[in-house]
Design a protein around this motif. Structure first.
Motif, mmCIF file in Angstrom:
data_model
loop_
_atom_site.group_PDB
_atom_site.id
_atom_site.type_symbol
_atom_site.label_atom_id
_atom_site.label_comp_id
_atom_site.label_asym_id
_atom_site.label_seq_id
_atom_site.Cartn_x
_atom_site.Cartn_y
_atom_site.Cartn_z
ATOM 1 N N ASP A 1 0.814 -1.221 0.000
ATOM 2 C CA ASP A 1 0.000 0.000 0.000
ATOM 3 C C ASP A 1 0.846 1.268 0.000
ATOM 4 O O ASP A 1 0.320 2.380 0.099
ATOM 5 C CB ASP A 1 -0.971 0.026 1.173
ATOM 6 C CG ASP A 1 -0.287 -0.118 2.519
ATOM 7 O OD1 ASP A 1 0.958 -0.010 2.582
ATOM 8 O OD2 ASP A 1 -0.988 -0.341 3.518
ATOM 9 N N LYS A 2 2.171 1.091 -0.135
ATOM 10 C CA LYS A 2 3.073 2.239 -0.258
ATOM 11 C C LYS A 2 4.083 1.948 -1.377
ATOM 12 O O LYS A 2 5.284 1.876 -1.150
ATOM 13 C CB LYS A 2 3.793 2.528 1.060
ATOM 14 C CG LYS A 2 2.888 3.066 2.158
ATOM 15 C CD LYS A 2 3.698 3.406 3.399
ATOM 16 C CE LYS A 2 2.806 3.968 4.503
ATOM 17 N NZ LYS A 2 3.607 4.297 5.713
ATOM 18 N N ILE A 3 3.570 1.792 -2.578
ATOM 19 C CA ILE A 3 4.415 1.467 -3.728
ATOM 20 C C ILE A 3 5.003 2.757 -4.297
ATOM 21 O O ILE A 3 4.298 3.753 -4.462
ATOM 22 C CB ILE A 3 3.607 0.752 -4.825
ATOM 23 C CG1 ILE A 3 2.897 -0.485 -4.261
ATOM 24 C CG2 ILE A 3 4.508 0.359 -5.998
ATOM 25 C CD1 ILE A 3 1.846 -1.059 -5.193
ATOM 26 N N THR A 4 6.285 2.727 -4.596
ATOM 27 C CA THR A 4 6.911 3.793 -5.358
ATOM 28 C C THR A 4 7.433 3.207 -6.658
ATOM 29 O O THR A 4 8.040 2.134 -6.656
ATOM 30 C CB THR A 4 8.070 4.458 -4.573
ATOM 31 O OG1 THR A 4 7.530 5.179 -3.468
ATOM 32 C CG2 THR A 4 8.861 5.415 -5.449
ATOM 33 N N ILE B 1 11.093 7.047 -1.900
ATOM 34 C CA ILE B 1 11.832 5.783 -1.837
ATOM 35 C C ILE B 1 11.957 5.301 -0.399
ATOM 36 O O ILE B 1 11.767 4.113 -0.102
ATOM 37 C CB ILE B 1 13.212 5.946 -2.501
ATOM 38 C CG1 ILE B 1 13.042 6.068 -4.016
ATOM 39 C CG2 ILE B 1 14.135 4.783 -2.158
ATOM 40 C CD1 ILE B 1 14.303 6.410 -4.766
ATOM 41 N N LYS B 2 12.247 6.217 0.514
ATOM 42 C CA LYS B 2 12.416 5.833 1.915
ATOM 43 C C LYS B 2 11.106 5.398 2.562
ATOM 44 O O LYS B 2 11.102 4.553 3.476
ATOM 45 C CB LYS B 2 13.032 6.996 2.701
ATOM 46 C CG LYS B 2 14.484 7.271 2.344
ATOM 47 C CD LYS B 2 15.030 8.461 3.124
ATOM 48 C CE LYS B 2 16.486 8.718 2.786
ATOM 49 N NZ LYS B 2 17.027 9.886 3.534
ATOM 50 N N GLU B 3 9.986 5.953 2.106
ATOM 51 C CA GLU B 3 8.686 5.636 2.696
ATOM 52 C C GLU B 3 8.047 4.393 2.086
ATOM 53 O O GLU B 3 7.092 3.843 2.650
ATOM 54 C CB GLU B 3 7.733 6.823 2.511
ATOM 55 C CG GLU B 3 8.073 8.035 3.353
ATOM 56 C CD GLU B 3 7.921 7.751 4.841
ATOM 57 O OE1 GLU B 3 6.863 7.236 5.243
ATOM 58 O OE2 GLU B 3 8.883 8.039 5.587
ATOM 59 N N ALA B 4 8.555 3.935 0.962
ATOM 60 C CA ALA B 4 7.905 2.841 0.217
ATOM 61 C C ALA B 4 8.085 1.491 0.907
ATOM 62 O O ALA B 4 9.143 1.194 1.466
ATOM 63 C CB ALA B 4 8.476 2.781 -1.195
ATOM 64 N N PHE C 1 16.540 2.715 -0.641
ATOM 65 C CA PHE C 1 15.342 1.932 -0.381
ATOM 66 C C PHE C 1 15.595 0.924 0.733
ATOM 67 O O PHE C 1 16.537 0.128 0.669
ATOM 68 C CB PHE C 1 14.892 1.205 -1.652
ATOM 69 C CG PHE C 1 13.712 0.295 -1.444
ATOM 70 C CD1 PHE C 1 12.479 0.806 -1.086
ATOM 71 C CD2 PHE C 1 13.836 -1.084 -1.600
ATOM 72 C CE1 PHE C 1 11.386 -0.024 -0.886
ATOM 73 C CE2 PHE C 1 12.755 -1.925 -1.416
ATOM 74 C CZ PHE C 1 11.524 -1.383 -1.049
ATOM 75 N N LYS C 2 14.770 0.939 1.754
ATOM 76 C CA LYS C 2 14.898 0.031 2.894
ATOM 77 C C LYS C 2 13.629 -0.803 3.104
ATOM 78 O O LYS C 2 13.477 -1.463 4.130
ATOM 79 C CB LYS C 2 15.193 0.830 4.177
ATOM 80 C CG LYS C 2 16.385 1.760 4.077
ATOM 81 C CD LYS C 2 17.677 1.015 3.765
ATOM 82 C CE LYS C 2 18.856 1.993 3.694
ATOM 83 N NZ LYS C 2 20.109 1.318 3.269
#
Length: 244
Positions: free
Chosen positions: A16-19, A181-184, A206-207
């Motif tokens: 639900d958090k796709i980048t 990217i960090k939130e994905a 990306f993590k």
């Protein structure tokens, strides 16, 4: 549907958090040649005896504004190119609130044309032009439909809102891209070799849980990815049956 595409579908359906991070490959599917491919921009202008890097530079714009805008009209403006199913699928996932948006290396503006709202265009966009003197703004449609080469207000050159050689990237755009990217929870790379900066530097931040790469050729990040598909992206997205 093969196993890898089924896995891809499962990851997308449960994220639900796709980048999305897109490169030239997604535009090729709309008929826009890769800059460095045979028949692409670099190939065409090199055959005409020009250095592509110079023709796309701030130095050329400053020294020959007329030549620069004529070059843009001849080689960069594609009036008849439309978003393809991959652009549309990405836009739909954002509309469905599954996606944080898209980061793109492309300048063609097709993500916005497809309906994506949260778009970080690292190298700018051909959808917008502005006067180098008075900064009057024009749309790509204005420029194409009226064959605009100079500003209607002051008569000076107009230019596309893209990052030229010799110019720095917009820092706000970089910041927004890094935040995405960090939130994905899932990062999907489509049609990028991931060798041109700042692409590689951004991806390394990306993590999240799933890094998915869909690209015809191998990338330096394949070994880090949860899933790699060296397949045609249009065929992959068509198999998901996303817009029917």
């Amino acid at each position: 549907m093969n196993r890898n595409i089924e896995l891809f579908k499962d990851i997308i359906d449960t994220s639900d958090k796709i980048t999305f991070f897109t490169g030239a490959g997604i535009s090729v599917a709309s008929g826009i040649p890769d800059f460095r491919s045979i028949g692409g921009l670099y190939d065409k202008v090199s055959k005409d005896g020009y250095l592509p890097e110079y023709l796309l530079s701030a130095d050329y714009l400053q020294s020959d504004p007329t030549g620069f805008i004529n070059f843009c009209h001849k080689y960069l403006l594609f009036a008849n190119k439309q978003p393809n199913i991959v652009h549309q699928w990405i836009a739909q996932l954002e509309k469905n609130q599954q996606s944080l948006g898209v980061i793109t290396q492309n300048i063609d503006g097709l993500h916005t044309d497809a309906g994506s709202v949260n778009v970080d265009e690292l190298h700018g966009t051909l959808n917008h032009f502005y006067c180098v003197q008075c900064h009057n703004h024009y749309s790509k449609c204005d420029v194409i439909d009226n064959d605009l080469r100079t500003c209607e207000s002051c008569g000076n050159a107009i230019r596309p809102d893209i990052v030229l050689y010799g110019e720095i990237l917009n820092q706000s755009t970089i910041f927004n891209a890094l935040h995405k990217i960090k939130e994905a929870d899932t990062l999907v790379v489509l049609g990028s070799s991931l060798v041109v900066q700042p692409a590689a530097g951004l991806i390394s931040n990306f993590k999240g849980q799933n890094l998915i790469i869909i690209n015809r050729d191998a990338t330096p990040y394949d070994s880090r990815a949860s899933l790699v598909l060296h397949e045609d992206m249009v065929s992959v997205i068509n198999e998901l049956n996303p817009l029917k």
